[in-house]
Write a protein that holds these residues in place. Structure first.
Motif, short mmCIF file in Angstrom:
data_model
loop_
_atom_site.label_atom_id
_atom_site.label_comp_id
_atom_site.label_asym_id
_atom_site.label_seq_id
_atom_site.Cartn_x
_atom_site.Cartn_y
_atom_site.Cartn_z
N GLY B 163 0.85 -1.69 0.20
CA GLY B 163 0.46 0.16 -0.29
C GLY B 163 0.54 1.60 -0.45
O GLY B 163 1.64 1.06 0.43
N LEU B 164 0.38 2.06 -0.74
CA LEU B 164 0.49 3.49 -0.82
C LEU B 164 -0.45 4.78 -0.79
O LEU B 164 -1.13 4.47 -1.05
N VAL B 235 -6.36 6.05 -1.67
CA VAL B 235 -4.62 4.62 -2.25
C VAL B 235 -4.57 5.04 -3.19
O VAL B 235 -5.42 4.61 -4.46
N HIS B 236 -3.52 4.42 -3.35
CA HIS B 236 -2.84 4.81 -5.04
C HIS B 236 -2.97 3.64 -4.75
O HIS B 236 -2.67 1.69 -4.29
N THR B 237 -3.40 2.84 -5.95
CA THR B 237 -3.90 1.21 -6.82
C THR B 237 -3.39 1.23 -8.33
O THR B 237 -3.87 0.89 -8.81
N ILE B 257 -8.17 -0.34 6.08
CA ILE B 257 -7.98 -0.46 4.30
C ILE B 257 -6.33 -1.18 4.54
O ILE B 257 -5.73 -1.41 3.96
N ALA B 258 -4.76 -0.27 5.54
CA ALA B 258 -4.34 -0.81 5.63
C ALA B 258 -3.73 -1.40 6.09
O ALA B 258 -3.26 -3.06 5.35
N VAL B 327 4.31 -0.71 5.01
CA VAL B 327 3.22 0.79 4.37
C VAL B 327 3.82 2.05 4.27
O VAL B 327 4.42 2.50 5.00
N ASN B 328 3.82 2.70 2.98
CA ASN B 328 4.01 4.00 2.55
C ASN B 328 3.05 5.61 2.50
O ASN B 328 2.04 4.86 1.97
#
Lengths: 197, 337
Positions: B163-164, B235-237, B257-258, B327-328
């Motif tokens: 995750g970013l 949320v970058h996907t 979410i994380a 995570v970032n």
């Protein structure tokens, strides 16, 4: 008529499409029935705020459970069953008295002769004229509100929604014979109420 | 006439006007009506009664309800289902990215191995490469929180994995909030971060931490959440080609979410939260809020107590803070003009 014959083919296709991942299918299905579902809920609970909330609850329940829907019945009767159950349960919890406006009360006094005449008149009245007569409609709605929820529901399903007895049995989860006797008692009660208005 | 008979006739008359009788039964009813004027009156009244009810005009759903319904459908349907085509495209894309990342890592390890071998290796006739294990950039220790390059590299390589995320916060009390965040980060040794303060009234933080660390950080931030005028979480996907933005996000939603293990489940939950928050914004009345609270309860896990202690002299390491999965999170705090 067998149940399978009554299942709307278009609805069945849309349900299948949704279950295969077509997002537009559920939107089409809901848009097709949202007006009728709202009308059904409103006619049973006769309160716009409650109807709006119950409409949303019904929709959420439909979306949550549509994956489990197996098309043994039509989407239409399945969705209406959800709406009726939620509305009746809500009304039982709330146990409120149906709304009757002061205007409707005044109209009741003014229209007394009119209602008696309509019920007994040998000449067939014009349904379009009745629909345009606001006071008369308010009186009829008031009469409906005086019935208990179960009686009101069965009359709304039959006379407003136009469902046949087997569909009503499916929506209410009851036997055909029970539908006949309940509807008969509900109409007799409504007739007495309307005569007394 | 007996009561039971009367009831039976009433049922038959009802079935007659509803067209639910067989032809034979209908003929019998017609004959009965012709012969008995009392039943004829009863039938007429039933017909009028039915006609009065069926003539009632339908109640139209208010525009607000229709808009709310559409919003619900869109959010729930898109959030719940990712088509097979999208799933396959996502899997293919992910595979290509993983293959590229793996070859870069092996290449880098090979070069590093060569360099190390030249420095410390034996003179000749030994196998130098076998002694060096390949190291993932996420596992490697980032020695300085100021090391921008390393953090950026990790963020890019991590985007499709665990995750970013970006969190954009706006506050009228910028000074106090920014100081709080700074202190919070300084006192959280289990996370790596860098801060960028190149404009007055604006701070950016680039954070690399575990999911447990993120949850602890969100618990701490919840204390000042009421000071934010807006909070937007993205949320970058990249691997399925779209970012999900959640307005008016809450700290618990970010943690939830994380916590998701797959990108699909993160996207699904993010979309549900985005829809839920937008419904709350469109219809902020009491009933809608109560309704969305029930929905929120279905989506979120039971909130845990804050993992970090209020007593900063003894810093408690939150559960899962040292997990290898990282995570970032980029946090941008801006003051209102």
């Amino acid at each position: 008529m067998a149940h399978s014959q009554k299942i709307d083919t278009e609805d069945a296709i849309l349900v299948q499409k949704w279950q295969r991942g077509d997002n537009n299918a559920i939107e089409k299905l809901i848009c097709k029935y949202q007006g009728r579902i709202y009308n059904l809920i409103f006619k049973i609970c006769s309160n716009p705020d409650d109807a709006a909330e119950l409409m949303q609850d019904t929709l959420v329940k439909i979306l949550e459970n549509i994956d489990k829907f197996e098309s043994r019945s039509g989407f239409y009767t399945w969705a209406f069953r959800i709406a009726v159950n939620l509305t009746l349960n809500y009304r039982k919890r709330k146990a409120t008295v149906g709304f009757t406006s002061l205007d409707a009360q005044t109209a009741a006094d003014n229209e007394r002769q009119g209602l008696d005449a309509i019920l007994s008149d040998e000449k067939q009245p014009d349904p379009a004229q009745i629909a345009e007569n606001k006071e008369l409609c308010e009186l009829v709605q008031k009469g409906l509100n005086k019935l208990d929820e179960e009686q009101r529901t069965i009359i709304v399903l039959r006379d407003i929604e136009g469902m046949d007895y087997s569909q009503i049995a499916e929506v209410l989860g009851t036997e055909l014979g029970t539908v006949k006797s309940r509807l008969s008692r509900a109409r007799a009660a409504l007739r007495h109420i309307l005569e007394a208005l | 006439m007996k009561f039971e008979d009367n009831q039976k006739i009433e049922e038959l008359l009802n079935a007659y006007i509803d067209d639910e009788l067989s032809t034979e039964e209908s003929v019998q009813i017609q004959r009965l009506v012709r012969e008995n004027s009392e039943i004829a009156v009863q039938l007429r009244k039933l017909e009028r009664c039915k006609m009065l009810v069926s003539s009632l005009p339908p109640a139209e759903p208010p525009a607000k309800v229709v808009a709310g319904v559409k919003e619900l459908i869109r959010s729930r349907s898109k959030g719940n289902v990712i088509s097979e085509v999208e799933r396959r495209q996502g899997a293919r894309h992910l595979f290509i990215r993983q293959a590229i990342a793996a070859s870069i890592i092996f290449g880098a390890v090979g070069i590093m191995g060569g360099v190390i071998y030249k420095i410390v290796g034996p003179e000749k006739n030994e196998s130098p490469i076998a002694a060096i294990e390949p190291v993932s950039p996420i596992k490697s220790d980032i020695s300085s929180s100021q090391n921008t390059e390393l953090l950026e590299t990790a963020a890019v390589e991590n985007a499709g994995g665990v995750g970013l995320y970006s969190l954009q916060l706006q506050t009228a009390d910028f000074g106090a909030v920014d100081a709080y965040i700074n202190k919070m980060l300084e006192e959280s040794p289990w996370l790596k971060y860098q801060s960028i303060k190149d404009q007055p009234g604006k701070s950016a933080y680039r954070i690399l931490c575990s999911r447990g660390g993120l949850e602890a950080m969100m618990s701490d931030l919840a204390g000042v959440w009421s000071k934010f005028d807006s909070a937007k979480f993205v949320v970058h996907t990249d691997n399925i080609g779209q970012n999900i933005a959640i307005d008016s996000v809450r700290p618990a939603q970010i943690s939830d979410i994380a916590k998701q293990n797959t990108i699909d489940s993160r996207v699904k939950l993010a979309k549900n939260f985005a829809a839920l928050n937008s419904v709350r914004q469109i219809m902020p009345d009491e009933k809608t809020l109560a309704f969305t609270d029930r929905w929120l309860a279905e989506l979120t896990t039971i909130p845990k107590p804050a993992l970090t202690s209020g007593d900063k002299n003894t810093i408690a390491v939150p559960k899962g803070a040292n997990d290898k999965i990282q995570v970032n999170l980029n946090i941008i705090v801006t003051g209102q003009k």
